[in-house]
Design an enzyme around this catalytic site. Structure first.
Site, PDB file in Angstrom:
ATOM      1  CG  HIS A  40       0.012  -0.099   2.452  1.00 31.15           C
ATOM      2  ND1 HIS A  40       0.759  -0.996   3.248  1.00 31.15           N
ATOM      3  CD2 HIS A  40      -0.058   1.594   3.137  1.00 31.15           C
ATOM      4  CE1 HIS A  40       0.941  -0.240   4.297  1.00 31.15           C
ATOM      5  NE2 HIS A  40       0.978   0.944   3.758  1.00 31.15           N
ATOM      6  CG  HIS A 127       7.771   4.875   0.137  1.00 29.84           C
ATOM      7  ND1 HIS A 127       7.326   5.652   1.192  1.00 29.84           N
ATOM      8  CD2 HIS A 127       7.820   3.597   1.257  1.00 29.84           C
ATOM      9  CE1 HIS A 127       7.367   5.167   2.717  1.00 29.84           C
ATOM     10  NE2 HIS A 127       7.934   3.883   2.471  1.00 29.84           N
TER      11      HIS A 127
END
Length: 186
Positions: A40, A127
Site C-alpha cells: 500500500h 512509496h
C-alpha cells in the site's frame, strides 16, 4: 487501535509488481520481503487511536477525501530509507500521472488531527515498501535491480482507513484490516 490511511493499488498493478519482485526474493535473504497483501501507499500513519474516536475520525477522513478529485498513479523506480548506503527499507516510488497526491495526503493529515488522531510527524514521501533489511545495508545493487521497472498506471477513486494488527500475520508480520473506504470526489 493502530491505524493508517492509504491507497491500495488494484490487483493488476500488484500482479505486475509481484512478477518483477518475485525473482529477486530468492536472491535477497538479507531482506524481509513484504507480502503482497501488505502493499500500500501510506498517506498518514496515525499510530494508536482510541476506539472511541473511530466514528469521528472516519467522518472527518471521508469529508476530506470527498473534497479531492480522483488521482492517476503509477508505481515506478526504487529507493531506500534512510539512504542507499545504510538502508533499512527498500521501496518502489509513486509517480503522479494526474492529480495532487500531496494535497490529498495533506488533507487527510489535517482531518486526522482535527479528529484527535494526530499523524506521525514524518515528511510525506509516497512509496510502497517492498522489504526491510535485517540490519543497515548498502543497497545500491537492489535499487539498480528494481529502478528501471514501471508498473501500469491506475485510477485512484478511494482511500482506505486500515487497522494494523501487529504480529497477527504470516511470520508474525502485521495483519491489515480495512475499516472504511473513503471515496474521492465523484
Amino acid at each position: 487501535m493502530r491505524l493508517f490511511v492509504a491507497v491500495v493499488p488494484p490487483d493488476d498493478v500488484l500482479d505486475d509488481l509481484e512478477e518483477h519482485v518475485e525473482p529477486r526474493r530468492e536472491a535477497g535473504p538479507e531482506i524481509r520481503w513484504t507480502d503482497r497483501h501488505q502493499w500500500h501507499v501510506t498517506l498518514a500513519f496515525l499510530g494508536a487511536v482510541p476506539e472511541a474516536r473511530l466514528d469521528d475520525l472516519t467522518e472527518a477522513l471521508a469529508r476530506s477525501a470527498a473534497r479531492r478529485d480522483p488521482l492517476v498513479l503509477q508505481l515506478a523506480g526504487a529507493g531506500a530509507f534512510p539512504n542507499p548506503y545504510a538502508a533499512r527499507v527498500l521501496w518502489t516510488g509513486v509517480d503522479v500521472v494526474r492529480g495532487d497526491l500531496g494535497a490529498v495526503a495533506g488533507g487527510i493529515r489535517r482531518a486526522s488531527t482535527s479528529a484527535g488522531a494526530t499523524p506521525d510527524g514524518t515528511r510525506f514521501h509516497p512509496h510502497l515498501t517492498l522489504g526491510r533489511f535485517h540490519h543497515p545495508t548498502e543497497a545500491t545493487r537492489w535499487i539498480r535491480s528494481l529502478d528501471a521497472w514501471e508498473g501500469p498506471a491506475w485510477r485512484v477513486d478511494h482511500l482506505v482507513l486500515v487497522e494494523s494488527h501487529l504480529g497477527e500475520g504470516r511470520g508474525r508480520r502485521p495483519r491489515y484490516e480495512v475499516l472504511a473506504e473513503l471515496p474521492l470526489r465523484a
